[in-house]
Design an enzyme around this catalytic site. Structure first.
Site, PDB file in Angstrom:
ATOM      1  N   VAL A  56      -0.017   6.222   2.075  1.00 55.17           N
ATOM      2  CA  VAL A  56       0.805   5.813   3.207  1.00 55.17           C
ATOM      3  C   VAL A  56       2.194   5.499   2.666  1.00 55.17           C
ATOM      4  CG1 VAL A  56       1.047   4.182   5.132  1.00 55.17           C
ATOM      5  CG2 VAL A  56      -1.239   4.767   4.270  1.00 55.17           C
ATOM      6  N   CYS A  57       3.224   5.916   3.408  1.00 51.54           N
ATOM      7  CA  CYS A  57       4.587   5.499   3.097  1.00 51.54           C
ATOM      8  C   CYS A  57       4.941   5.897   1.660  1.00 51.54           C
ATOM      9  CB  CYS A  57       4.653   3.978   3.343  1.00 51.54           C
ATOM     10  SG  CYS A  57       6.273   3.263   3.508  1.00 51.54           S
ATOM     11  N   SER A  58       5.549   5.004   0.902  1.00 52.63           N
ATOM     12  CA  SER A  58       5.973   5.344  -0.457  1.00 52.63           C
ATOM     13  C   SER A  58       4.811   5.459  -1.435  1.00 52.63           C
ATOM     14  CB  SER A  58       7.006   4.331  -0.948  1.00 52.63           C
ATOM     15  OG  SER A  58       6.502   3.016  -0.828  1.00 52.63           O
ATOM     16  N   SER A  96       3.488   9.488   6.507  1.00 53.21           N
ATOM     17  CA  SER A  96       4.860   9.030   6.614  1.00 53.21           C
ATOM     18  C   SER A  96       4.870   7.488   6.563  1.00 53.21           C
ATOM     19  CB  SER A  96       5.442   9.624   7.895  1.00 53.21           C
ATOM     20  OG  SER A  96       6.832   9.457   7.916  1.00 53.21           O
TER      21      SER A  96
END
Lengths: 209, 209
Positions: free
Chosen positions: B104-106, B157
């Site tokens: 998820v995310c970074s 994202s």
């Protein structure tokens, strides 16, 4: 908008629903320096969630600092919490001095049991709506609502609705730009309309409460 | 659909993003008996999130059970994690034997730094996209995507996108009815289209990566 510094107390109790807590906490945390977040349980230390993962409560009821905002989650642990007189008494005391007391999901059942929602409009999780409505017939229970803002009490519908409620509270206290900025940062498509409740519509077209 | 029992390992590291973890965990937890969830960090015990609240890791890297699924969150702690050779080595070893590694995310920046995304399609948080893309030029970075399913690696994202990714993985492994049931229970309006990325569109119309 006000620049006053506030403290949000996050209530944790055994078998709380993870996303009821950490959805709103994610949003509130990005308010920044104007809001301090503390978690509170009967005793400081680990509290196991309904989903199994445990989180640490920063404070016990006895050593909890003054709270401006209060977040009451739901979860399967709501059922024993309804009988927990220590918890109910703590909530009554803290809600009396809080600017806004919020709940997610079946958290509104706990507030209703404590008598805090009598004479007010409130909502709850749609799949467990009767768990809330059966706690008090002096509450104006709103079936179709993503959340209900009744001034110093803001209750939300099931689990994910807590994120929309949190952003609405942030918008009320710190402005729309702040709330929208947090939603963009967390890539969350916020529901801005408190009456838009797709889950109420899917379950039944007229309220039973 | 398969009835095989699986274990999901939730990676925690200092300053992980709360909702990156507990959004997907909320969804995965409702799979039920067919999925066991365990949290893992360098050492078992409390791990502080980027938002301040701490969660308990069930296992350290050394005593972590076999994992079928892996969840790698992002957060500001991604930046030191990129230099953490012990964490990167553990991820390489566990991803090699996992059925699906998710981020998820970074979190995708960490997977890319570990070399795990080379030759694959992947995405990341839109506001910190370069943090991911700068880790490897051998990855086919997809700017406009809510999540990217590349078989045994599924990257999503920013923050909230993890919930849509988790439901997509649940749908792939346990069927659409299960995923939709979990979304209804948690009153989550899931995004079913992995290419529908409003946040990419708002930031820029063409990719820089």
């Amino acid at each position: 908008m006000e620049a006053k510094s506030r403290t949000l107390g996050i209530l944790l109790y055994p078998d709380f629903e993870l996303l009821d807590v950490f959805g709103p906490v994610e949003m509130f945390a990005y308010v920044g320096d104007e809001l301090t977040l503390v978690s509170v349980a009967a005793e400081a230390g680990p509290v196991r969630s309904a989903q199994g993962q445990s989180s640490l409560a920063d404070h016990g009821f006895a050593d909890c600092p003054a709270l401006d905002l209060l977040l009451v989650p739901g979860g399967i642990g709501t059922i024993p919490a309804l009988e927990d007189e220590t918890l109910l008494a703590w909530l009554r005391e803290r809600a009396a001095s809080a600017e806004i007391t919020t709940s997610v999901c079946s958290g509104s059942a706990i507030l209703a049991r404590a008598g805090l929602l009598d004479g007010r409009r409130a909502t709850s999780n749609k799949q467990f709506f009767e768990l809330a409505t059966s706690q008090s017939d002096k509450v104006d229970w709103v079936w179709e609502a993503r959340w209900v803002d009744d001034g110093d009490f803001v209750t939300s519908s099931g689990v994910s609705a807590g994120m929309d409620m949190a952003l609405a509270v942030i918008e009320r206290l710190w402005g729309r730009e702040r709330a929208d900025g947090i939603a963009a940062l967390t890539e969350y498509e916020r529901q801005r309309d408190p009456t838009a409740d797709a889950f109420a519509k899917r379950l039944r077209s007229t309220p039973s409460a």
